[in-house]
Every structure is written in structure tokens, then in C-alpha cells.
Design an enzyme around this catalytic site. Structure first.
Site, mmCIF file in Angstrom:
data_model
loop_
_atom_site.group_PDB
_atom_site.id
_atom_site.type_symbol
_atom_site.label_atom_id
_atom_site.label_comp_id
_atom_site.label_asym_id
_atom_site.label_seq_id
_atom_site.Cartn_x
_atom_site.Cartn_y
_atom_site.Cartn_z
ATOM 1 N N GLY A 157 83.241 -27.714 -80.692
ATOM 2 C CA GLY A 157 84.062 -26.511 -80.579
ATOM 3 C C GLY A 157 84.492 -26.094 -81.982
ATOM 4 N N ARG A 158 85.661 -25.423 -82.054
ATOM 5 C CA ARG A 158 86.118 -24.901 -83.355
ATOM 6 C C ARG A 158 86.202 -25.985 -84.421
ATOM 7 N NH1 ARG A 158 89.562 -21.589 -79.890
ATOM 8 N NH2 ARG A 158 90.592 -23.569 -79.480
ATOM 9 N N ILE A 159 86.857 -27.120 -84.070
ATOM 10 C CA ILE A 159 87.093 -28.148 -85.094
ATOM 11 C C ILE A 159 85.793 -28.896 -85.416
ATOM 12 C CG2 ILE A 159 88.424 -30.222 -85.694
ATOM 13 C CD1 ILE A 159 90.712 -29.082 -83.921
ATOM 14 N N ARG A 238 92.126 -37.082 -79.334
ATOM 15 C CA ARG A 238 93.226 -37.655 -78.565
ATOM 16 C C ARG A 238 92.937 -39.140 -78.376
ATOM 17 N NH1 ARG A 238 95.897 -33.925 -79.784
ATOM 18 N NH2 ARG A 238 97.006 -32.447 -78.447
ATOM 19 N N GLU A 267 100.334 -44.148 -78.030
ATOM 20 C CA GLU A 267 100.804 -43.419 -79.196
ATOM 21 C C GLU A 267 102.309 -43.201 -79.048
ATOM 22 O OE1 GLU A 267 99.810 -39.092 -80.875
ATOM 23 O OE2 GLU A 267 98.052 -40.400 -80.726
ATOM 24 N N HIS A 286 99.037 -39.380 -86.298
ATOM 25 C CA HIS A 286 98.764 -38.069 -85.680
ATOM 26 C C HIS A 286 99.224 -36.922 -86.599
ATOM 27 C CE1 HIS A 286 98.110 -36.079 -81.492
ATOM 28 N NE2 HIS A 286 97.723 -35.278 -82.473
ATOM 29 N N ALA A 288 96.806 -34.910 -88.410
ATOM 30 C CA ALA A 288 95.638 -34.131 -88.860
ATOM 31 C C ALA A 288 95.962 -32.651 -89.089
ATOM 32 C CB ALA A 288 94.484 -34.276 -87.871
HETATM 33 C C1 GLV Z 1 97.434 -31.660 -82.280
HETATM 34 O O1 GLV Z 1 96.964 -32.726 -82.010
HETATM 35 C C2 GLV Z 1 97.282 -30.500 -81.467
HETATM 36 O O2 GLV Z 1 96.756 -30.587 -80.336
HETATM 37 O O3 GLV Z 1 97.703 -29.421 -81.917
#
Ligand code: GLV
Length: 326
Positions: A157-159, A238, A267, A286, A288
Site C-alpha cells: 500500500g502507501r507505506i 502492527r 505493546e 512504536h 515510526a
Molecule cells: C501508527 O502506527 C498509526 O497507525 O498511525
């Protein structure tokens, strides 16, 4: 709308905070840790709007506790696995998220983790700080090359695509597995393959899927067994996409080379968790999407969604647009 009451589960950065204060009656949870369940149920009661973070589980019970006047749920995150979207949809409540604006920041961090694990950056830092640096060593802290290596993206996808664009600069061969994506001329250079092919050919496997029932424990013992012995797993998606126990065993037995996780299951990862006894693992909390600019934009987008919902207009970023079709 100025009379609308909203509960915000954490302090927002400026200018998102002031915009909200001016527009509606806000009750803001002032602490760093999320509200306990019972507090959350109490605080949402009678509110028209809820702005929450990915640490707040929002299910039918929370929606019931809020009451039938609840008009909108706005998540300050792109992932919405903390929200029972089906329940919200059944009640006609639009749910907002923050896609797009965190893509590049998250892809940057994915690459930071990949490179840090491949080239053993945290170990190098610890080596120096522990006073162990005695000389230039021909075989000191040898790592893996990134240039020309094969990168497998689980999720395109986008990322995933933004990571693929970065990989092109390193002359990497990029494979991807994504049953939902059909190859498109605008895609960055990458080859669509099966998960099995991806796992057996990649030097780096990076996860970019949402968490849902299809992706829960997508990476387990069987998948680690198919990876190359030197391969490094990167997870910025995730935590529960990976079976933590299976990962622990794969890393401990050196079935795979290493892992770099920005998300974990559970988490937060407790300091006594077995994963943290391993030296072929990097963990970050977490972060990123955690650049100052991006987190500011996420808060603004979450406010845009919340205010639109309170105004009765479609949310600019809505994960359940079907609520507008009924
Ligand atoms: C971060 O993990 C988000 O879903 O924005």
C-alpha cells in the site's frame, strides 16, 4: 456545534489543541498513560465526539457508554485496529483516521531500522559506550550489505510503496506480497510474488499490512522456517502481525538473522520479555511516524475529522464511508 461535548484521550500538540478548544467543549485526558477502561467508559458518557489514540480500545461497550448522541470517532492514527469499526458502522457512526501524511515518515523509519539491524548500529554504539573499542577491527561487528540485496515487502500500500522507492536508491531488488494490489504502471519497481517466494528469496522482509483477521500472526513458525538464515525481519506495521513466541524461537535458534521491531505484541513490551534477552533484535517504542511535523499533521487531521463529524459533514478521511450511504 459549539455546544458539542468531546472527550480527547490525550493532550494534542498545537495548533490542533487550540483549534479544538475554540470549536467545542473539550474534556482532555491530561496524563501520559491512556485512561483506564473504567475511566474511559465514564468520560465518554454524554459526549458527541471522541478523539482517541491507537492505545485506546474503542468497542461497542465504549459506544454504549457514550450514548446514542455519539456522532463521530476520530482516531489519531492511520491504523484503526483499536476500534471496532463494524460496531461503529452498525450504529451509523463515522470513524476517521490519518492516512497519507505519515507515509514518508514511516518509510524513513522502516529504512532506519533495516539499516540499523543490517549494520548493527545499536551494538556498535553499545560497544563504544562500554569501553570495548580498542582498535579498528577487520572482523569487528560485521553486518550485511543493503545495496543490491533483495527486499520483500509484505503489503504494498502507501507505506510499502514508499519503502520500495527508497530501496530503488540502494539498487535493491524489490519483491512484494499483497493479494489486494494489482501491478500498476505507476508502481515503483517491484515484482509481485507469493508469500512463499518472498520469504525464501528476501534478505530483508518488511511488514506493511494493516492488522485484521487475515494478517493476525501472518508471520509465524512456518513463515520463519521459509526465510533465509541471514534474513532480517522489520516490523513497522502492527505487533500481532507477528507471532512473538515463534519469532523469539526463530531468533534464538538463529533460524533467521535478526529482527527490528517498532511494534510488538504485547505493546508496550515489558522490560523482562524474553525477546529482550536476544542480541539479534532491535526494538523501538512504536515511533515510526514520530517526527515533529508528522505528529502535528496527524493531530490536525484528527481534529478535521472530528469537527466534520460534529458538523454532520463527511469526514475528510473516513474508514467506513458506508455510513453515508444508508
Ligand atoms: C501508527 O502506527 C498509526 O497507525 O498511525
Amino acid at each position: 456545534m459549539s455546544q458539542a461535548k468531546v472527550f480527547i484521550t490525550r493532550q494534542l500538540p498545537e495548533p490542533a489543541h487550540s483549534r479544538l478548544k475554540e470549536a467545542v467543549q473539550t474534556e482532555i485526558w491530561p496524563h501520559q498513560l491512556p485512561p483506564e477502561r473504567t475511566t474511559l467508559l465514564e468520560k465518554v458518557a454524554g459526549k458527541e465526539g471522541l478523539l482517541c489514540l491507537l492505545t485506546d480500545p474503542i468497542d461497542g461497550e465504549v459506544m454504549d457508554a457514550a450514548g446514542p448522541q455519539l456522532e463521530v470517532i476520530s482516531n489519531c492514527a492511520v491504523g484503526v485496529d483499536n476500534i471496532d469499526v463494524q460496531e461503529a458502522t452498525a450504529r451509523g457512526i463515522p470513524v476517521g483516521n490519518t492516512p497519507g501524511i505519515l507515509t514518508e515518515t514511516t518509510a524513513d523509519f522502516t529504512f532506519a531500522l533495516l539499516m540499523a539491524a543490517a549494520r548493527r548500529v545499536p551494538e556498535g554504539d553499545q560497544h563504544v559506550r562500554a569501553g570495548k573499542w580498542q582498535t579498528w577491527g577487520l572482523t569487528l561487528l560485521l553486518g550485511q550489505d543493503i545495496a543490491e540485496a533483495t527486499l520483500g515487502l509484505v503489503g504494498f500500500g502507501r507505506i510499502g510503496k514508499a519503502v520500495a522507492r527508497r530501496a530503488a536508491g540502494f539498487n535493491m531488488r524489490v519483491l512484494y506480497y499483497d493479494p489486494e494490489h494489482e501491478p500498476h504502471p505507476d508502481d515503483p519497481p517491484a515484482q509481485k510474488v507469493t508469500l512463499k517466494e518472498l520469504l525464501s528469496q528476501s534478505d530483508f522482509v518488511s511488514l506493511h499490512t494493516p492488522l485484521n483477521q487475515d494478517t493476525y500472526h501472518l508471520m509465524g513458525a512456518e513463515e520463519f522456517a521459509q526465510m533465509k538464515p541471514e534474513a532480517i525481519l522489520v516490523n513497522t506495521a502492527r505487533g500481532p502481525v507477528v507471532d512473538s513466541q515463534a519469532l523469539y524461537l526463530a531468533l534464538k535458534e538463529r533460524q533467521i538473522g535478526g529482527a527490528a521491531l517498532d511494534v510488538t505484541d504485547p505493546e508496550p513490551l515489558p522490560a523482562v520479555h524474553p525477546l529482550l534477552t536476544l542480541d539479534n533484535l532491535i526494538v523501538t517504542p512504536h515511533i515510526a511516524s514520530a517526527s515533529r511535523a508528522t505528529r502535528g499533521k496527524m493531530a490536525q487531521m484528527a481534529v478535521d475529522n472530528l469537527l466534520a463529524g460534529l458538523n454532520g459533514t463527511p469526514l475528510p478521511n473516513c474508514v467506513n464511508p458506508q455510513v453515508y450511504r444508508t
